[in-house]
Design a protein around this motif. Sequence first.
Motif, short mmCIF file in Angstrom:
data_model
loop_
_atom_site.label_atom_id
_atom_site.label_comp_id
_atom_site.label_asym_id
_atom_site.label_seq_id
_atom_site.Cartn_x
_atom_site.Cartn_y
_atom_site.Cartn_z
N VAL A 86 0.63 -1.17 0.36
CA VAL A 86 -0.27 -0.22 -0.24
C VAL A 86 0.78 1.15 0.26
CG1 VAL A 86 -1.43 1.58 1.06
CG2 VAL A 86 -2.03 -0.96 0.91
N GLU A 87 1.73 1.37 0.90
CA GLU A 87 2.98 2.62 1.27
C GLU A 87 3.83 2.59 -0.02
OE1 GLU A 87 3.28 4.57 3.46
OE2 GLU A 87 3.41 3.97 5.77
N ALA A 88 4.12 1.61 -0.96
CA ALA A 88 4.56 1.09 -1.59
C ALA A 88 3.90 1.82 -3.54
CB ALA A 88 5.88 0.06 -2.04
N GLY A 89 3.02 1.16 -2.98
CA GLY A 89 2.40 1.56 -4.24
C GLY A 89 1.90 3.25 -4.02
N LEU A 90 1.61 2.98 -2.99
CA LEU A 90 1.02 5.59 -3.38
C LEU A 90 1.97 5.79 -3.47
CD1 LEU A 90 -0.92 5.59 0.34
CD2 LEU A 90 -1.98 5.48 -1.31
N LEU A 91 3.89 5.42 -3.55
CA LEU A 91 4.98 6.52 -3.55
C LEU A 91 5.12 6.31 -4.36
CD1 LEU A 91 7.39 5.25 -0.32
CD2 LEU A 91 5.90 7.66 -0.87
N CYS A 92 4.55 5.59 -5.31
CA CYS A 92 4.84 4.41 -6.84
C CYS A 92 4.56 4.73 -7.66
CB CYS A 92 6.25 3.74 -6.82
SG CYS A 92 8.08 4.10 -5.55
N PRO A 93 3.72 5.84 -8.07
CA PRO A 93 1.76 5.31 -8.57
C PRO A 93 2.02 4.86 -10.42
CG PRO A 93 2.60 7.36 -8.46
CD PRO A 93 3.63 7.09 -7.94
N ALA A 94 3.25 4.80 -10.78
CA ALA A 94 3.31 3.98 -12.16
C ALA A 94 4.47 2.75 -11.84
CB ALA A 94 4.63 4.83 -12.75
N GLY A 95 4.68 2.65 -10.69
CA GLY A 95 5.38 1.07 -10.50
C GLY A 95 4.15 -0.54 -10.34
N GLN A 96 4.55 -1.50 -9.93
CA GLN A 96 4.10 -2.78 -9.81
C GLN A 96 4.24 -3.53 -8.68
OE1 GLN A 96 1.58 -3.15 -12.17
NE2 GLN A 96 1.36 -1.49 -13.11
N MET A 97 3.19 -3.23 -7.71
CA MET A 97 3.91 -4.37 -6.76
C MET A 97 2.90 -5.66 -7.05
SD MET A 97 5.25 -1.32 -5.38
CE MET A 97 5.29 0.10 -6.61
N ILE A 98 3.52 -6.33 -6.37
CA ILE A 98 3.54 -7.55 -5.75
C ILE A 98 3.40 -8.48 -5.14
CG2 ILE A 98 3.78 -10.68 -6.92
CD1 ILE A 98 4.63 -8.69 -9.50
N ALA A 99 2.27 -8.52 -4.48
CA ALA A 99 2.13 -9.58 -2.90
C ALA A 99 2.03 -10.68 -3.47
CB ALA A 99 0.64 -8.51 -2.39
N VAL A 100 2.93 -11.36 -2.50
CA VAL A 100 2.52 -13.08 -2.06
C VAL A 100 2.04 -12.84 -0.80
CG1 VAL A 100 3.61 -14.83 -3.04
CG2 VAL A 100 4.29 -12.88 -3.97
N GLU A 101 0.99 -13.76 -0.73
CA GLU A 101 0.71 -14.15 0.72
C GLU A 101 -0.10 -15.57 0.35
OE1 GLU A 101 0.31 -15.49 3.72
OE2 GLU A 101 0.76 -12.77 3.71
N ARG A 102 0.26 -16.85 1.39
CA ARG A 102 -0.10 -17.62 1.71
C ARG A 102 -1.97 -18.13 1.59
NH1 ARG A 102 3.70 -21.12 5.66
NH2 ARG A 102 2.71 -19.64 7.90
N ASP A 103 -1.97 -17.28 2.79
CA ASP A 103 -2.78 -17.46 2.80
C ASP A 103 -4.33 -16.39 2.96
OD1 ASP A 103 -5.89 -16.40 5.44
OD2 ASP A 103 -4.33 -18.43 5.96
N GLU A 104 -5.49 -17.43 2.11
CA GLU A 104 -6.35 -16.73 1.06
C GLU A 104 -7.73 -15.29 1.67
OE1 GLU A 104 -11.23 -18.10 -1.07
OE2 GLU A 104 -9.64 -19.58 -0.15
N GLU A 105 -7.65 -16.08 3.31
CA GLU A 105 -8.31 -14.53 3.91
C GLU A 105 -7.61 -13.57 4.62
OE1 GLU A 105 -10.79 -14.20 7.96
OE2 GLU A 105 -9.05 -15.85 7.68
N VAL A 106 -6.12 -14.36 4.28
CA VAL A 106 -5.03 -12.57 4.55
C VAL A 106 -5.12 -12.00 2.98
CG1 VAL A 106 -2.73 -12.34 4.79
CG2 VAL A 106 -3.98 -13.58 6.33
#
Length: 200
Positions: A59-79
């Motif tokens: 979230v923070e990186a996405g706001l700082l770098c609107p032209a960038g791409q953030m990929i969040a890896v998380e194993r738990d479906e609920e999370v």
Amino acid sequence: MASPLWSYVTPGIPDELFENLPGIPMSQREIRLLMLCQLRLKSTSVLWDIGAGTGTIPVEAGLLCPAGQMIAVERDEEVARLIRRNCDRFGVHNVTIIEGNAPDCLKSLPMPPDRVCIEGGRSIKDILTEVWHHLNPHGRVVATAANLESLYKISESFAELHARNIEVVQSAINRLETRGTNQTFAAVDPIFVLSGEKVD
């Protein structure tokens, strides 16, 4: 990028503005600031956040770098759903959420990173080795360690991978809190933040 909840150009969103779930780890604001500083993001950075938890870093990186791409890896479906809700809360639209177990799922991520954030992980050495295969030249990796064992494994991995420009910072943070009628300083659990670069 402007956000309805955070209209500033500086990072450091207060923890309480994020939705969280009991038992789900969240990088506290001051630790997050250290991590973002060590990532040295560029406006078009591709960031992998492995073990994204509540999604504070994307979230923070996405706001700082609107032209960038953030990929969040998380194993738990609920999370993973929690990360999506936090992205929606802040109006962040450049985060892709991947449900999967690292390091296995890293082979199929949509684009190679130039920045990687690793928050915890029992298979930290395997994750770092796999990340290194995909990391673009001159890319940076930032990893956190909450205990001596993790610190040793990350340090050993950086040495084996011939990482350069290695930095290690340990946090020592106290927050002012109100307890009853008094204000006192409460310590935030110390975290090691390690960073290193791939030179070729």
